[in-house]
Scaffold this motif. Structure first.
Motif, PDB file in Angstrom:
ATOM      1  N   ALA A 135     -54.134 -55.127 -14.505  1.00 20.72           N
ATOM      2  CA  ALA A 135     -54.869 -53.946 -14.961  1.00 20.72           C
ATOM      3  C   ALA A 135     -55.572 -54.219 -16.285  1.00 20.72           C
ATOM      4  CB  ALA A 135     -53.919 -52.761 -15.100  1.00 20.72           C
ATOM      5  N   LEU A 136     -54.872 -54.883 -17.215  1.00 13.88           N
ATOM      6  CA  LEU A 136     -55.474 -55.163 -18.517  1.00 13.88           C
ATOM      7  C   LEU A 136     -56.596 -56.192 -18.396  1.00 13.88           C
ATOM      8  CD1 LEU A 136     -52.257 -55.283 -20.746  1.00 13.88           C
ATOM      9  CD2 LEU A 136     -53.850 -53.378 -20.421  1.00 13.88           C
ATOM     10  N   ALA A 137     -56.414 -57.183 -17.524  1.00 11.62           N
ATOM     11  CA  ALA A 137     -57.451 -58.200 -17.347  1.00 11.62           C
ATOM     12  C   ALA A 137     -58.725 -57.606 -16.764  1.00 11.62           C
ATOM     13  CB  ALA A 137     -56.933 -59.319 -16.450  1.00 11.62           C
ATOM     14  N   GLU A 138     -58.600 -56.515 -16.022  1.00 13.05           N
ATOM     15  CA  GLU A 138     -59.770 -55.835 -15.461  1.00 13.05           C
ATOM     16  C   GLU A 138     -60.365 -54.816 -16.427  1.00 13.05           C
ATOM     17  OE1 GLU A 138     -61.427 -56.248 -12.476  1.00 13.05           O
ATOM     18  OE2 GLU A 138     -60.273 -58.108 -12.416  1.00 13.05           O
ATOM     19  N   GLY A 139     -59.810 -54.786 -17.650  1.00 11.66           N
ATOM     20  CA  GLY A 139     -60.323 -53.854 -18.644  1.00 11.66           C
ATOM     21  C   GLY A 139     -59.808 -52.444 -18.459  1.00 11.66           C
ATOM     22  N   GLY A 140     -58.778 -52.280 -17.656  1.00  9.42           N
ATOM     23  CA  GLY A 140     -58.238 -50.952 -17.391  1.00  9.42           C
ATOM     24  C   GLY A 140     -56.879 -50.742 -18.021  1.00  9.42           C
ATOM     25  N   ARG A 141     -56.200 -49.724 -17.545  1.00 10.94           N
ATOM     26  CA  ARG A 141     -54.872 -49.374 -18.030  1.00 10.94           C
ATOM     27  C   ARG A 141     -53.976 -49.172 -16.817  1.00 10.94           C
ATOM     28  NH1 ARG A 141     -57.497 -51.002 -21.424  1.00 10.94           N
ATOM     29  NH2 ARG A 141     -58.162 -50.049 -23.396  1.00 10.94           N
ATOM     30  N   PRO A 142     -52.759 -49.658 -16.855  1.00 11.65           N
ATOM     31  CA  PRO A 142     -51.874 -49.481 -15.701  1.00 11.65           C
ATOM     32  C   PRO A 142     -51.312 -48.072 -15.635  1.00 11.65           C
ATOM     33  CG  PRO A 142     -50.681 -50.544 -17.475  1.00 11.65           C
ATOM     34  CD  PRO A 142     -52.112 -50.404 -17.947  1.00 11.65           C
ATOM     35  N   GLN A 143     -51.028 -47.640 -14.426  1.00 15.54           N
ATOM     36  CA  GLN A 143     -50.206 -46.448 -14.264  1.00 15.54           C
ATOM     37  C   GLN A 143     -48.763 -46.865 -14.560  1.00 15.54           C
ATOM     38  OE1 GLN A 143     -51.196 -43.346 -13.474  1.00 15.54           O
ATOM     39  NE2 GLN A 143     -53.360 -43.855 -13.163  1.00 15.54           N
ATOM     40  N   VAL A 144     -48.036 -46.053 -15.317  1.00 21.86           N
ATOM     41  CA  VAL A 144     -46.673 -46.400 -15.717  1.00 21.86           C
ATOM     42  C   VAL A 144     -45.722 -45.268 -15.347  1.00 21.86           C
ATOM     43  CG1 VAL A 144     -45.147 -47.038 -17.631  1.00 21.86           C
ATOM     44  CG2 VAL A 144     -47.531 -47.789 -17.646  1.00 21.86           C
ATOM     45  N   LEU A 145     -44.615 -45.623 -14.705  1.00 22.74           N
ATOM     46  CA  LEU A 145     -43.517 -44.684 -14.485  1.00 22.74           C
ATOM     47  C   LEU A 145     -42.367 -45.116 -15.377  1.00 22.74           C
ATOM     48  CD1 LEU A 145     -43.500 -44.100 -10.610  1.00 22.74           C
ATOM     49  CD2 LEU A 145     -44.627 -42.778 -12.409  1.00 22.74           C
ATOM     50  N   LEU A 146     -41.866 -44.169 -16.169  1.00 23.24           N
ATOM     51  CA  LEU A 146     -40.848 -44.463 -17.163  1.00 23.24           C
ATOM     52  C   LEU A 146     -39.464 -44.035 -16.692  1.00 23.24           C
ATOM     53  CD1 LEU A 146     -42.369 -43.598 -20.654  1.00 23.24           C
ATOM     54  CD2 LEU A 146     -41.329 -45.747 -19.973  1.00 23.24           C
TER      55      LEU A 146
END
Length: 294
Positions: free
Chosen positions: A196-207
């Motif tokens: 996600a970061l390499a594509e310039g985006g942000r990951p969806q995160v479940l905590l």
């Protein structure tokens, strides 16, 4: 989630005097940490021996989840939370232990957008996480700690996940809130994070976190409910229904953040206390000498 056992999980935090922490998987240390005496941050050292308690995700599951619910939606998150819950319940070396737990999207806006790129640029095996940033290097202000070194963005598995990101079907990263670190750690999804970061985006995160006590939740919910009732009682005129709806949405968001509050992470005593911890750190991360007194 209501977890009936075990009392002591396979993946767990242990602690010793002097703000010493260690994350163990069975008997294997995967992360050593030392809180600073000034409570401004924590030094850490990864051992390179972490492996996710969840099985690898197949592309077919990612696409099936995206077909059944819009990626990023509440239903999509719930489906992935159910997947992770089942896997963690079955894992012999997972973090779940007796008590109440939460596994949900971040309700507290913990992740600062500007801090995401720092993970690809600065993610040392031995480093420091700043809690307040005063006088600390800018790159130490990171909101998520990987438990192993991130793969190269051009690694084959990462490239496969990058395609999923571009297709809009990339599964979430599963993180675990650890209060002693004042940070979530990546429980599962290191390569998805990189993609996600390499594509310039942000990951969806479940905590994942221990759930706050019900009595504590009830106490903290009282004030916003009373304030909401007072504000709504004074609303009149043709715009009152719209304004009440807006107030109701804000109250729902506030109550959701209270219900999803992170409780303290349980830590067990490290055998041998501080001397035992020092010996283990010397053996598993030789040469690591964090300046924890400032």
């Amino acid at each position: 989630m209501r977890i009936e056992g075990p009392v002591k999980p396979g993946l767990r935090m242990e602690s010793a005097d002097g703000r010493r922490l260690v994350l163990l998987k069975g008997t294997v240390p995967v992360l050593f940490a030392r809180q600073r005496a000034t409570h401004r941050g924590v030094h850490y050292a990864r051992t390179g021996r972490y492996a996710s308690p969840l099985p690898p995700l197949r592309a077919e599951r990612a696409r099936a989840a995206a077909e059944s619910a819009a990626p990023g939606s509440a239903e999509w998150s719930e489906r992935w939370a159910a997947y992770a819950e089942a896997g963690l319940r079955a894992a012999a070396d997972g973090p779940l232990h007796t008590g109440e737990w939460l596994l949900a999207p971040d309700a507290h806006r913990w992740f600062v957008d500007a801090n995401w790129p720092k993970l690809l640029a600065h993610d040392p095996d031995r480093g420091h996480l700043t809690w307040f940033g005063y006088g600390d290097p800018v790159e130490d202000a990171r909101d998520l700690l990987p438990l192993r070194a991130l793969s190269h963005p051009e690694a084959p598995r990462v490239k496969a996940y990058r395609r999923q990101y571009r297709e809009g079907v990339l599964p979430p990263v599963f993180a675990w809130w650890i209060s002693g670190l004042n940070s979530p750690v990546v429980l599962d999804g290191h390569d998805r994070l990189t993609a996600a970061l390499a594509e310039g985006g942000r990951p969806q995160v479940l905590l994942l976190s221990r759930a706050a006590d019900a009595a504590w939740v009830a106490r903290w919910a009282e004030r916003p409910v009373l304030e909401y009732e007072k504000r709504v009682a004074t609303l009149e005129g043709p715009l009152a229904p719209t304004r009440i709806a807006n107030e109701s949405r804000m109250l729902a968001a506030r109550l959701r953040s209270i219900v999803h509050s992170y409780d303290l992470t349980r830590a067990w005593p490290f055998p041998g206390g501080a001397p035992g911890w020092d010996a283990a750190a010397s053996a598993h991360v030789p040469g690591w000498a964090p300046d924890a007194d400032r």
